[in-house]
Design a protein around this motif. Structure first.
Motif, PDB file in Angstrom:
ATOM      1  N   PRO A 276     -19.537  -8.002  -5.444  1.00 40.48           N
ATOM      2  CA  PRO A 276     -18.381  -7.130  -5.689  1.00 40.48           C
ATOM      3  C   PRO A 276     -18.723  -5.657  -5.838  1.00 40.48           C
ATOM      4  O   PRO A 276     -17.947  -4.795  -5.414  1.00 40.48           O
ATOM      5  CB  PRO A 276     -17.779  -7.692  -6.975  1.00 40.48           C
ATOM      6  N   GLU A 277     -19.869  -5.329  -6.434  1.00 43.49           N
ATOM      7  CA  GLU A 277     -20.208  -3.918  -6.600  1.00 43.49           C
ATOM      8  C   GLU A 277     -20.496  -3.269  -5.246  1.00 43.49           C
ATOM      9  O   GLU A 277     -20.089  -2.130  -4.989  1.00 43.49           O
ATOM     10  CB  GLU A 277     -21.410  -3.756  -7.534  1.00 43.49           C
ATOM     11  N   SER A 278     -21.188  -3.980  -4.380  1.00 44.41           N
ATOM     12  CA  SER A 278     -21.472  -3.444  -3.044  1.00 44.41           C
ATOM     13  C   SER A 278     -20.183  -3.284  -2.246  1.00 44.41           C
ATOM     14  O   SER A 278     -19.987  -2.279  -1.541  1.00 44.41           O
ATOM     15  CB  SER A 278     -22.435  -4.373  -2.298  1.00 44.41           C
ATOM     16  N   GLU A 279     -19.302  -4.244  -2.352  1.00 41.89           N
ATOM     17  CA  GLU A 279     -18.044  -4.197  -1.608  1.00 41.89           C
ATOM     18  C   GLU A 279     -17.162  -3.066  -2.116  1.00 41.89           C
ATOM     19  O   GLU A 279     -16.508  -2.366  -1.334  1.00 41.89           O
ATOM     20  CB  GLU A 279     -17.340  -5.540  -1.708  1.00 41.89           C
ATOM     21  N   SER A 280     -17.152  -2.862  -3.420  1.00 43.77           N
ATOM     22  CA  SER A 280     -16.367  -1.776  -4.000  1.00 43.77           C
ATOM     23  C   SER A 280     -16.926  -0.416  -3.575  1.00 43.77           C
ATOM     24  O   SER A 280     -16.178   0.496  -3.213  1.00 43.77           O
ATOM     25  CB  SER A 280     -16.360  -1.894  -5.526  1.00 43.77           C
ATOM     26  N   ALA A 281     -18.242  -0.282  -3.593  1.00 38.35           N
ATOM     27  CA  ALA A 281     -18.857   0.973  -3.165  1.00 38.35           C
ATOM     28  C   ALA A 281     -18.550   1.257  -1.698  1.00 38.35           C
ATOM     29  O   ALA A 281     -18.309   2.403  -1.311  1.00 38.35           O
ATOM     30  CB  ALA A 281     -20.366   0.924  -3.387  1.00 38.35           C
ATOM     31  N   ALA A 282     -18.542   0.221  -0.878  1.00 41.26           N
ATOM     32  CA  ALA A 282     -18.245   0.391   0.544  1.00 41.26           C
ATOM     33  C   ALA A 282     -16.818   0.893   0.765  1.00 41.26           C
ATOM     34  O   ALA A 282     -16.549   1.591   1.744  1.00 41.26           O
ATOM     35  CB  ALA A 282     -18.459  -0.926   1.283  1.00 41.26           C
ATOM     36  N   ARG A 283     -15.923   0.575  -0.151  1.00 39.71           N
ATOM     37  CA  ARG A 283     -14.516   1.008  -0.042  1.00 39.71           C
ATOM     38  C   ARG A 283     -14.279   2.399  -0.604  1.00 39.71           C
ATOM     39  O   ARG A 283     -13.332   3.080  -0.202  1.00 39.71           O
ATOM     40  CB  ARG A 283     -13.596   0.031  -0.787  1.00 39.71           C
ATOM     41  N   GLU A 284     -15.114   2.840  -1.537  1.00 33.47           N
ATOM     42  CA  GLU A 284     -14.765   4.003  -2.349  1.00 33.47           C
ATOM     43  C   GLU A 284     -15.695   5.208  -2.235  1.00 33.47           C
ATOM     44  O   GLU A 284     -15.342   6.296  -2.718  1.00 33.47           O
ATOM     45  CB  GLU A 284     -14.708   3.590  -3.828  1.00 33.47           C
TER      46      GLU A 284
ATOM     47  N   GLN B 275      -8.946   6.734  -3.408  1.00 32.89           N
ATOM     48  CA  GLN B 275      -8.247   7.079  -2.161  1.00 32.89           C
ATOM     49  C   GLN B 275      -9.235   7.664  -1.158  1.00 32.89           C
ATOM     50  O   GLN B 275      -8.980   8.703  -0.544  1.00 32.89           O
ATOM     51  CB  GLN B 275      -7.126   8.098  -2.432  1.00 32.89           C
ATOM     52  N   ARG B 276     -10.362   7.001  -0.969  1.00 35.75           N
ATOM     53  CA  ARG B 276     -11.442   7.530  -0.140  1.00 35.75           C
ATOM     54  C   ARG B 276     -11.001   7.894   1.277  1.00 35.75           C
ATOM     55  O   ARG B 276     -11.250   8.999   1.758  1.00 35.75           O
ATOM     56  CB  ARG B 276     -12.581   6.510  -0.096  1.00 35.75           C
ATOM     57  N   ASP B 277     -10.352   6.968   1.954  1.00 34.52           N
ATOM     58  CA  ASP B 277      -9.990   7.204   3.356  1.00 34.52           C
ATOM     59  C   ASP B 277      -8.963   8.327   3.494  1.00 34.52           C
ATOM     60  O   ASP B 277      -9.032   9.136   4.425  1.00 34.52           O
ATOM     61  CB  ASP B 277      -9.461   5.921   3.991  1.00 34.52           C
ATOM     62  N   GLU B 278      -8.017   8.385   2.556  1.00 34.06           N
ATOM     63  CA  GLU B 278      -7.011   9.447   2.593  1.00 34.06           C
ATOM     64  C   GLU B 278      -7.653  10.813   2.332  1.00 34.06           C
ATOM     65  O   GLU B 278      -7.331  11.813   2.988  1.00 34.06           O
ATOM     66  CB  GLU B 278      -5.914   9.181   1.569  1.00 34.06           C
ATOM     67  N   LEU B 279      -8.577  10.848   1.355  1.00 36.53           N
ATOM     68  CA  LEU B 279      -9.275  12.098   1.066  1.00 36.53           C
ATOM     69  C   LEU B 279     -10.108  12.540   2.263  1.00 36.53           C
ATOM     70  O   LEU B 279     -10.105  13.718   2.636  1.00 36.53           O
ATOM     71  CB  LEU B 279     -10.176  11.938  -0.167  1.00 36.53           C
ATOM     72  N   ARG B 280     -10.787  11.620   2.878  1.00 38.67           N
ATOM     73  CA  ARG B 280     -11.606  11.978   4.034  1.00 38.67           C
ATOM     74  C   ARG B 280     -10.759  12.576   5.165  1.00 38.67           C
ATOM     75  O   ARG B 280     -11.143  13.571   5.784  1.00 38.67           O
ATOM     76  CB  ARG B 280     -12.373  10.761   4.537  1.00 38.67           C
ATOM     77  N   ALA B 281      -9.615  11.964   5.405  1.00 37.03           N
ATOM     78  CA  ALA B 281      -8.729  12.471   6.458  1.00 37.03           C
ATOM     79  C   ALA B 281      -8.233  13.882   6.123  1.00 37.03           C
ATOM     80  O   ALA B 281      -8.167  14.755   6.997  1.00 37.03           O
ATOM     81  CB  ALA B 281      -7.553  11.524   6.653  1.00 37.03           C
ATOM     82  N   ALA B 282      -7.907  14.109   4.851  1.00 30.14           N
ATOM     83  CA  ALA B 282      -7.426  15.429   4.433  1.00 30.14           C
ATOM     84  C   ALA B 282      -8.515  16.487   4.580  1.00 30.14           C
ATOM     85  O   ALA B 282      -8.255  17.611   5.014  1.00 30.14           O
ATOM     86  CB  ALA B 282      -6.937  15.363   2.985  1.00 30.14           C
ATOM     87  N   LEU B 283      -9.745  16.133   4.226  1.00 34.49           N
ATOM     88  CA  LEU B 283     -10.850  17.073   4.364  1.00 34.49           C
ATOM     89  C   LEU B 283     -11.133  17.373   5.836  1.00 34.49           C
ATOM     90  O   LEU B 283     -11.383  18.526   6.208  1.00 34.49           O
ATOM     91  CB  LEU B 283     -12.102  16.511   3.686  1.00 34.49           C
ATOM     92  N   GLN B 284     -11.089  16.352   6.644  1.00 36.60           N
ATOM     93  CA  GLN B 284     -11.323  16.557   8.075  1.00 36.60           C
ATOM     94  C   GLN B 284     -10.268  17.498   8.664  1.00 36.60           C
ATOM     95  O   GLN B 284     -10.579  18.362   9.489  1.00 36.60           O
ATOM     96  CB  GLN B 284     -11.283  15.206   8.801  1.00 36.60           C
ATOM     97  N   HIS B 285      -9.031  17.341   8.206  1.00 38.16           N
ATOM     98  CA  HIS B 285      -7.938  18.194   8.689  1.00 38.16           C
ATOM     99  C   HIS B 285      -8.189  19.663   8.361  1.00 38.16           C
ATOM    100  O   HIS B 285      -7.762  20.550   9.106  1.00 38.16           O
ATOM    101  CB  HIS B 285      -6.612  17.725   8.081  1.00 38.16           C
ATOM    102  N   ARG B 286      -8.909  19.898   7.277  1.00 40.05           N
ATOM    103  CA  ARG B 286      -9.177  21.278   6.857  1.00 40.05           C
ATOM    104  C   ARG B 286     -10.572  21.761   7.254  1.00 40.05           C
ATOM    105  O   ARG B 286     -11.038  22.786   6.782  1.00 40.05           O
ATOM    106  CB  ARG B 286      -8.962  21.403   5.350  1.00 40.05           C
ATOM    107  N   GLY B 287     -11.226  21.009   8.114  1.00 39.14           N
ATOM    108  CA  GLY B 287     -12.492  21.462   8.668  1.00 39.14           C
ATOM    109  C   GLY B 287     -13.725  21.051   7.906  1.00 39.14           C
ATOM    110  O   GLY B 287     -14.820  21.554   8.192  1.00 39.14           O
TER     111      GLY B 287
END
Length: 421
Positions: A361-369, A321-333
């Motif tokens: 596939p490994e590069s694409e997965s890393a780019a997503r996660e 859940q990389r993008d969701e985690l990033r958004a949550a961290l940004q919200h908390r500074g």
């Protein structure tokens, strides 16, 4: 609490007098292009990297470009490299007219997988550019073995790895060339663009010095066409001043990485290092001891150190859940960064190479996660603890949401489909 991704102001304030003195010396001399300050910096970087020669250039990108030009690599040639890297690696290959040929990464280190290199060698292959990503060296023994067998040049992209080490060899000292970047955010950064090429070959160093000055030697006499790749004296003076602190900064990055590892281990989250990553979560057979739920995929994969000295230019975690985690961290500074959201083979400008989604596939997965957390030397223990707490809170909220959804769904239907998470 605010936790920036990087705090260059804190670094500057800690050594303001040294930086200001270095700048003042250059201003007093009025010698801005090459000259004594650049020579001093070149000597210091060569010694630090355990190399015989160093050539200061205008950026890490121009370092790569100059090496390719020095080898006469161009139209019709192929250069093997990784698709999971900053654009300059592949972009420099394309700029000289050569064709980037990509090799997928090892998901443990995010560096190119050396077992795949030889299958990409053709009659047109001229060079290999391994990238020491995030501050950890690629498997240079394997790279050099293929290069020596096929007579290929090896250009180490060590932009993120000055001082990294494996088997008593420093980044940049193993291949024919090593390329460093002094972009301000690097472990050793200038106050603008700057770069350095190291080599143990005197003739190659001589060629590079000619190429960086439009190919001239002596001045105004040109036997080859070069470029304006010169390192200016102001940047060289600043880099030299900072180099005296680099070992301490590297130790602080290591300490912060250890803090993260220990705090994540104590957090109650399911964690593993990237050696357990399978592309589809944890293998039950490989489940580490600190995975508390049987057969559960880890919440987070932490970086795995497989070399003697990882310098942690970045501390990169892997989460579904990389993008969701990033958004949550940004919200908390808490600031974070994604290195890199689109691998090179899927960039629009490389469409002509003919690669499609799924090619690597490994590069694409890393780019997503993957997600980089703050790890700069001045980061405090309190800040690291806050980052880990915010990550823990995110996963706790996710778990609570899932439990709530199950409780809400179960009374409606008892079918197998309805009770699945």
């Amino acid at each position: 609490m605010k936790v920036p991704m990087l705090d260059l102001k804190a670094q500057y304030l800690a050594m303001k007098a040294e930086i200001d003195d270095a700048i003042a010396e250059v201003m007093d001399s009025q010698h801005f292009i090459l000259g004594p300050k650049v020579q001093e910096c070149e000597k210091a970087i060569a010694q630090y990297s355990n190399c015989l020669h160093a050539v200061g250039v205008s950026s890490g990108t121009d370092a790569l470009l100059a090496c390719l030009m020095a080898e006469g690599i161009g139209l019709g040639d192929e250069v093997i490299t990784t698709p999971y890297t900053f654009f300059a690696t592949a972009g420099s290959i394309a700029r000289v007219g050569a064709r980037p040929v990509f090799v997928d990464i090892d998901p443990v280190t995010y560096n190119l997988d050396p077992t795949q290199i030889e299958s990409k060698v053709t009659a047109n292959t001229r060079a290999i550019i391994p990238v020491h990503l995030y501050g950890q060296m690629a498997d240079m023994d394997a790279v050099m073995k293929v290069a020596e067998k096929h007579g290929l040049v090896v250009i180490e992209d060590a932009a993120q790895a000055i001082g990294a080490e494996h088997r008593r060899r420093r980044a940049g000292s193993v291949g024919h060339y090593g390329c460093f970047s002094f972009f301000p955010s690097k472990n050793l950064g200038a106050a603008g663009d700057g770069g350095m090429i190291v080599t143990n070959d005197g003739q190659r160093a001589e060629n590079l010095m000619r190429l960086r000055a439009h190919g001239s030697k002596p001045k105004y006499y040109h036997k080859v066409i070069g470029g304006n790749f010169r390192l200016d004296a102001l940047q060289a003076a600043i880099v030299s001043a900072k180099l005296r602190h680099l070992e301490d900064w590297t130790a602080a990055r290591w300490q912060n990485a250890e803090r993260y590892n220990n705090l994540f281990a104590e957090s109650g989250l399911n964690i593993a290092d990237t050696s357990h990553y399978t592309g589809a979560g944890l293998s039950p057979v490989a489940a580490p001891a600190n995975t508390s739920v049987a057969n559960a995929s880890p919440d987070i994969f932490l970086p795995k150190v497989v070399t003697d000295r990882h310098i942690f230019n970045q501390y990169v975690i892997r989460v579904a859940q990389r993008d969701e985690l990033r958004a949550a961290l940004q919200h908390r500074g808490v600031s974070t960064e994604i290195y890199y959201p689109v691998p090179m083979h899927l960039q629009d400008c490389f469409f002509y190479l003919g690669y499609k989604t799924g090619a690597f596939p490994e590069s694409e997965s890393a780019a997503r996660e993957t997600l980089a957390l703050p790890i700069y030397p001045e980061l405090t223990d309190q800040q690291v603890r806050y980052v880990v707490q915010c990550v823990r809170d995110f996963f706790s909220a996710c778990a609570g949401s899932k439990a709530f959804d199950r409780q809400r769904v179960l009374p409606v239907s008892k079918s197998v489909t309805a009770t699945k998470d």
